[in-house]
Design a protein around this motif. Structure first.
Motif, PDB file in Angstrom:
ATOM      1  N   LEU A   1       2.494  24.539 -44.894  1.00 44.53           N
ATOM      2  CA  LEU A   1       1.403  24.744 -45.847  1.00 44.53           C
ATOM      3  C   LEU A   1       0.115  25.026 -45.072  1.00 44.53           C
ATOM      4  O   LEU A   1      -0.690  25.882 -45.474  1.00 44.53           O
ATOM      5  N   GLN A   2      -0.071  24.327 -43.984  1.00 47.57           N
ATOM      6  CA  GLN A   2      -1.239  24.543 -43.129  1.00 47.57           C
ATOM      7  C   GLN A   2      -1.276  25.986 -42.620  1.00 47.57           C
ATOM      8  O   GLN A   2      -2.333  26.633 -42.614  1.00 47.57           O
ATOM      9  N   ARG A   3      -0.118  26.515 -42.203  1.00 45.87           N
ATOM     10  CA  ARG A   3      -0.084  27.882 -41.681  1.00 45.87           C
ATOM     11  C   ARG A   3      -0.439  28.901 -42.762  1.00 45.87           C
ATOM     12  O   ARG A   3      -1.094  29.911 -42.491  1.00 45.87           O
ATOM     13  N   LEU A   4       0.002  28.647 -43.983  1.00 48.75           N
ATOM     14  CA  LEU A   4      -0.368  29.535 -45.083  1.00 48.75           C
ATOM     15  C   LEU A   4      -1.883  29.520 -45.291  1.00 48.75           C
ATOM     16  O   LEU A   4      -2.513  30.556 -45.485  1.00 48.75           O
ATOM     17  N   ALA A   5      -2.456  28.326 -45.258  1.00 48.88           N
ATOM     18  CA  ALA A   5      -3.908  28.208 -45.427  1.00 48.88           C
ATOM     19  C   ALA A   5      -4.644  28.918 -44.296  1.00 48.88           C
ATOM     20  O   ALA A   5      -5.692  29.546 -44.513  1.00 48.88           O
ATOM     21  N   GLU A   6      -4.108  28.835 -43.077  1.00 48.30           N
ATOM     22  CA  GLU A   6      -4.747  29.494 -41.930  1.00 48.30           C
ATOM     23  C   GLU A   6      -4.742  31.005 -42.085  1.00 48.30           C
ATOM     24  O   GLU A   6      -5.682  31.687 -41.655  1.00 48.30           O
ATOM     25  N   ILE A   7      -3.675  31.550 -42.688  1.00 43.89           N
ATOM     26  CA  ILE A   7      -3.632  32.996 -42.948  1.00 43.89           C
ATOM     27  C   ILE A   7      -4.770  33.392 -43.885  1.00 43.89           C
ATOM     28  O   ILE A   7      -5.469  34.395 -43.667  1.00 43.89           O
ATOM     29  N   ALA A   8      -4.982  32.580 -44.937  1.00 44.28           N
ATOM     30  CA  ALA A   8      -6.056  32.868 -45.889  1.00 44.28           C
ATOM     31  C   ALA A   8      -7.415  32.769 -45.211  1.00 44.28           C
ATOM     32  O   ALA A   8      -8.293  33.617 -45.419  1.00 44.28           O
TER      33      ALA A   8
END
Length: 391
Positions: free
Chosen positions: A131-138
């Motif tokens: 979930l953290q990696r998805l947020a980092e993409i955003a």
């Protein structure tokens, strides 16, 4: 752990070690003093955890990564002192007599369930990392100096995957078809690109057995947990009850915070007797966490971890921006989005710094419980040999 906690624990363990290594047998008053001191230390540690939930920027919020790490530190301190009170320098035959002949095996059964829960929570942290990696993409998309349609679409895709992953686990309830559930994202492989494959992030999956339930494990751990009465309340039955209560509470808290398979009914927590002074701060924490769980059940989210709750809220705000985005965006709107992006970036930073150490602590708890269980089994085996009739 804090220096005062270390000093208190070292002093307590040293005190028991010195006295029990003496030739003279330990008198009843000294035993009572040890038990009272153990109860006081448990009370102090959980009082400290409860006081840290006060609305104050100097404290770590309840169920944040930092708060959970502190909880595990306190658990390890309690576990070390419990083992010292019950085992250090003691005749093995003392823990094979009633009521310990029943209470110790029950405690060891709880530890087996706790090991399963540690495994499930460790997998849950893998899910949170994704979930953290998805947020980092955003964040990386929306941090750019010029935000256009391409950056917004990329951020929206990642954020939609993030929110879907959070909601899907609750709706799914941890149930899946097939005999095993495999983690859909727990590895750093080339196929782990969130922006390119939304389907891979539709649920937080596990490699636990299909019918395994975190909530049932917790309920089984607490089903036969009763406070000692009468004379047993001043004997060795009390520290066994205290440590069992601490173990159940810590596992319940971890499962509430971190996504785990099948958590329905987790809001029903184990009641501890209010008349016991050491239980008061634990009861206060239970009530606060249960209140948060009720809110969660109403709105639906993947867990009570403070950072995930904030991530969910900020993510929804950024999705709203993305859905109404038209190039060029108004300066006022961009400034508002900049604030959200900075907040999301700070959440990601805390996760990056804290999730791996938290996962390592849970592994440490796992190995400590395994070692302690082996020590108890060895003492029980020795007691059995001492009580066996001569051949």
């Amino acid at each position: 752990m804090p220096a005062t906690t270390e000093n208190n624990q070292g002093s307590f363990l040293g005190r028991i070690s010195i006295r029990r290594n003496q030739v003279m047998s330990m008198d009843h008053d000294s035993e009572l003093e040890d038990l009272e001191l153990f109860q006081k230390h448990v009370s102090d540690r959980f009082s400290d955890l409860l006081s840290s939930t006060i609305e104050d920027p100097s404290y770590e919020p309840l169920l944040s990564i930092a708060w959970l790490r502190k909880l595990l530190d306190e658990f390890l301190c309690c576990e070390a002192e419990f083992k010292a009170v019950l085992l250090m320098g003691r005749d093995p035959s003392q823990i094979s007599k009633p009521p310990l002949d029943k209470l110790i095996p029950e405690f060891l059964e709880r530890t087996v369930k706790a090991l399963d829960l540690c495994n499930a929570v460790t997998l849950g942290i893998d899910a949170v990392k994704n979930l953290q990696r998805l947020a980092e993409i955003a964040v990386s998309s929306l941090e750019e100096a010029q935000i256009g349609d391409g950056q917004v679409r990329r951020a929206k895709k990642a954020l939609s995957s993030l929110v879907t992953a959070m909601l899907h686990e609750d709706k799914d309830g941890g149930n899946a078809k097939g005999t095993e559930r495999n983690r859909s994202f727990g590895r750093r492989g080339a196929n782990n690109s969130a922006a390119n494959n939304k389907g891979n992030f539709r649920s937080l999956s596990w490699n636990m057995a299909r019918n395994w339930s975190a909530a049932k494990q917790i309920h089984a751990m607490s089903s036969n947990l009763y406070a000692p009465r009468g004379g047993e309340s001043t004997g060795l039955a009390m520290p066994v009850y205290i440590m069992s209560s601490v173990l159940v509470f810590v596992m319940w808290t971890l499962v509430a915070a971190i996504p785990c398979q099948e958590r329905n009914g987790l809001g029903t927590h184990s009641p501890f007797p209010r008349q016991l002074a050491w239980a008061q701060p634990m009861i206060g924490l239970q009530e606060k966490i249960a209140e948060e769980w009720k809110k969660k059940e109403k709105k639906g989210s993947v867990g009570l971890l403070e950072e995930m709750q904030k991530m969910d809220k900020v993510g929804q705000s950024l999705i709203d921006f993305a859905e109404s985005f038209q190039f060029p965006a108004e300066a006022e709107r961009l400034e508002e989005v900049k604030g959200y992006v900075e907040e999301l970036a700070e959440i990601c930073r805390k996760m990056e710094e804290g999730l791996e150490p938290l996962q390592q602590q849970i592994r440490e708890v796992f190995h400590r419980v395994v070692r302690s269980r082996a020590e108890f089994l060895l003492v029980l085996e020795q007691a059995g040999k001492l009580s066996a009739p001569p051949m």
